[in-house]
Design an enzyme around this catalytic site. Sequence first.
Site, PDB file in Angstrom:
ATOM      1  N   LYS A   1      -8.895  15.060 -25.152  1.00 26.50           N
ATOM      2  CA  LYS A   1      -9.429  15.730 -26.338  1.00 26.50           C
ATOM      3  C   LYS A   1      -8.409  15.767 -27.486  1.00 26.50           C
ATOM      4  O   LYS A   1      -8.797  15.724 -28.650  1.00 26.50           O
ATOM      5  CB  LYS A   1      -9.999  17.111 -26.017  1.00 26.50           C
TER       6      LYS A   1
ATOM      7  N   ARG B   1     -10.833  28.935 -25.297  1.00 27.44           N
ATOM      8  CA  ARG B   1     -10.644  28.615 -23.884  1.00 27.44           C
ATOM      9  C   ARG B   1     -11.233  29.680 -22.975  1.00 27.44           C
ATOM     10  O   ARG B   1     -11.201  29.529 -21.762  1.00 27.44           O
ATOM     11  CB  ARG B   1      -9.150  28.502 -23.601  1.00 27.44           C
TER      12      ARG B   1
ATOM     13  N   ARG C   1       5.861  16.887 -20.430  1.00 26.66           N
ATOM     14  CA  ARG C   1       5.689  18.329 -20.641  1.00 26.66           C
ATOM     15  C   ARG C   1       5.972  19.084 -19.357  1.00 26.66           C
ATOM     16  O   ARG C   1       5.614  18.633 -18.284  1.00 26.66           O
ATOM     17  CB  ARG C   1       4.241  18.606 -21.100  1.00 26.66           C
TER      18      ARG C   1
ATOM     19  N   ARG D   1      -3.757  24.603 -13.780  1.00 24.09           N
ATOM     20  CA  ARG D   1      -4.437  24.492 -15.081  1.00 24.09           C
ATOM     21  C   ARG D   1      -5.906  24.119 -14.876  1.00 24.09           C
ATOM     22  O   ARG D   1      -6.773  24.582 -15.600  1.00 24.09           O
ATOM     23  CB  ARG D   1      -3.736  23.460 -15.964  1.00 24.09           C
TER      24      ARG D   1
HETATM   25  P1  AMP Z   1      -2.905  22.222 -24.228  1.00 24.81           P
HETATM   26  O1  AMP Z   1      -1.861  21.527 -25.022  1.00 24.81           O
HETATM   27  O2  AMP Z   1      -4.200  22.405 -24.996  1.00 24.81           O
HETATM   28  O3  AMP Z   1      -3.119  21.591 -22.872  1.00 24.81           O
HETATM   29  O4  AMP Z   1      -2.370  23.713 -23.944  1.00 24.81           O
HETATM   30  C1  AMP Z   1      -1.213  23.934 -23.188  1.00 24.81           C
HETATM   31  C2  AMP Z   1      -1.119  25.368 -22.761  1.00 24.81           C
HETATM   32  O5  AMP Z   1      -1.078  26.228 -23.899  1.00 24.81           O
HETATM   33  C3  AMP Z   1      -2.288  25.881 -21.936  1.00 24.81           C
HETATM   34  O6  AMP Z   1      -2.176  25.548 -20.564  1.00 24.81           O
HETATM   35  C4  AMP Z   1      -2.171  27.395 -22.191  1.00 24.81           C
HETATM   36  O7  AMP Z   1      -1.123  27.954 -21.425  1.00 24.81           O
HETATM   37  C5  AMP Z   1      -1.747  27.457 -23.649  1.00 24.81           C
HETATM   38  N1  AMP Z   1      -2.915  27.543 -24.562  1.00 24.81           N
HETATM   39  C6  AMP Z   1      -3.302  26.638 -25.494  1.00 24.81           C
HETATM   40  N2  AMP Z   1      -4.403  27.043 -26.125  1.00 24.81           N
HETATM   41  C7  AMP Z   1      -4.745  28.243 -25.596  1.00 24.81           C
HETATM   42  C8  AMP Z   1      -5.799  29.179 -25.807  1.00 24.81           C
HETATM   43  N3  AMP Z   1      -6.753  28.953 -26.712  1.00 24.81           N
HETATM   44  N4  AMP Z   1      -5.803  30.299 -25.054  1.00 24.81           N
HETATM   45  C9  AMP Z   1      -4.863  30.565 -24.148  1.00 24.81           C
HETATM   46  N5  AMP Z   1      -3.844  29.727 -23.876  1.00 24.81           N
HETATM   47  C10 AMP Z   1      -3.772  28.571 -24.587  1.00 24.81           C
END
Ligand code: AMP
Length: 214
Positions: free
Chosen positions: A13, A89, A160, A171
């Site tokens: 995404k 989320r 990461r 996750r």
């Molecule tokens: P992503 O880069 O979208 O995979 O996000 C990495 C991490 O950031 C996630 O596993 C969460 O720990 C945190 N995170 C990102 N967006 C959100 C959100 N909208 N609500 C809560 N945690 C978030």
Amino acid sequence: MRLIILGPPGSGKGTQSDIIKEKMELEKLSTGDLLRSEINKESPVGLEAKQFMDKGELVPDAVMIDILGIYIDKFEKEGKGYILDGFPRTKPQAEALMKMLKEKNAPLSAAILVDVAEEKVIKRLTNRWTCKNCQAIFNYLDGLPKDEKCSKCGGKLYQRSDDKKETIINRLKVYKKNTEPLIEYFQQNDLLVTVSGEGNIESIMENIIKLLEK
Ligand code: AMP
């Protein structure tokens, strides 16, 4: 155009929202990128978020909803269309977003779901390398660019800390429990557009654009 993009971690995404942003001349907010940049700055929000992110848990809704509010205000004031990657989320985040948009008389155009099987996602994430500078994504199995430097901006590539197998499994669990129910939520609101996230990047993107035009 006001869009959100949903899908499990590793569904692509982030990549798709970058392309949509360019093609449709939108602003993009990736909450994950934003939190990682706060972690790099060692800001109070970054330090708080890191504790959750390293375990594959979600950052608390209140923190995320506050951050989102700032960006929605900014985009709407500037009269810009936007795509949200990684928000909402959870159900409370989705409800908060819909409330904010309603108050601004600014309806959501669509919620795009990028659908990918769990085994594929695990394989993608364990092989994923990210550019520290521009957040571009590379797959180890496709061969990394020379000297492990980003072919787009020359930044250093890294894995990461939440792309470790145990964290990935968590996750995915968190996604199933908290985020998957949003599919039904947006379907009920007649906003859901589903696209398969398996196949090449270009054809996935073309399908998304076709569905949005409809
Ligand atoms: P992503 O880069 O979208 O995979 O996000 C990495 C991490 O950031 C996630 O596993 C969460 O720990 C945190 N995170 C990102 N967006 C959100 C959100 N909208 N609500 C809560 N945690 C978030």
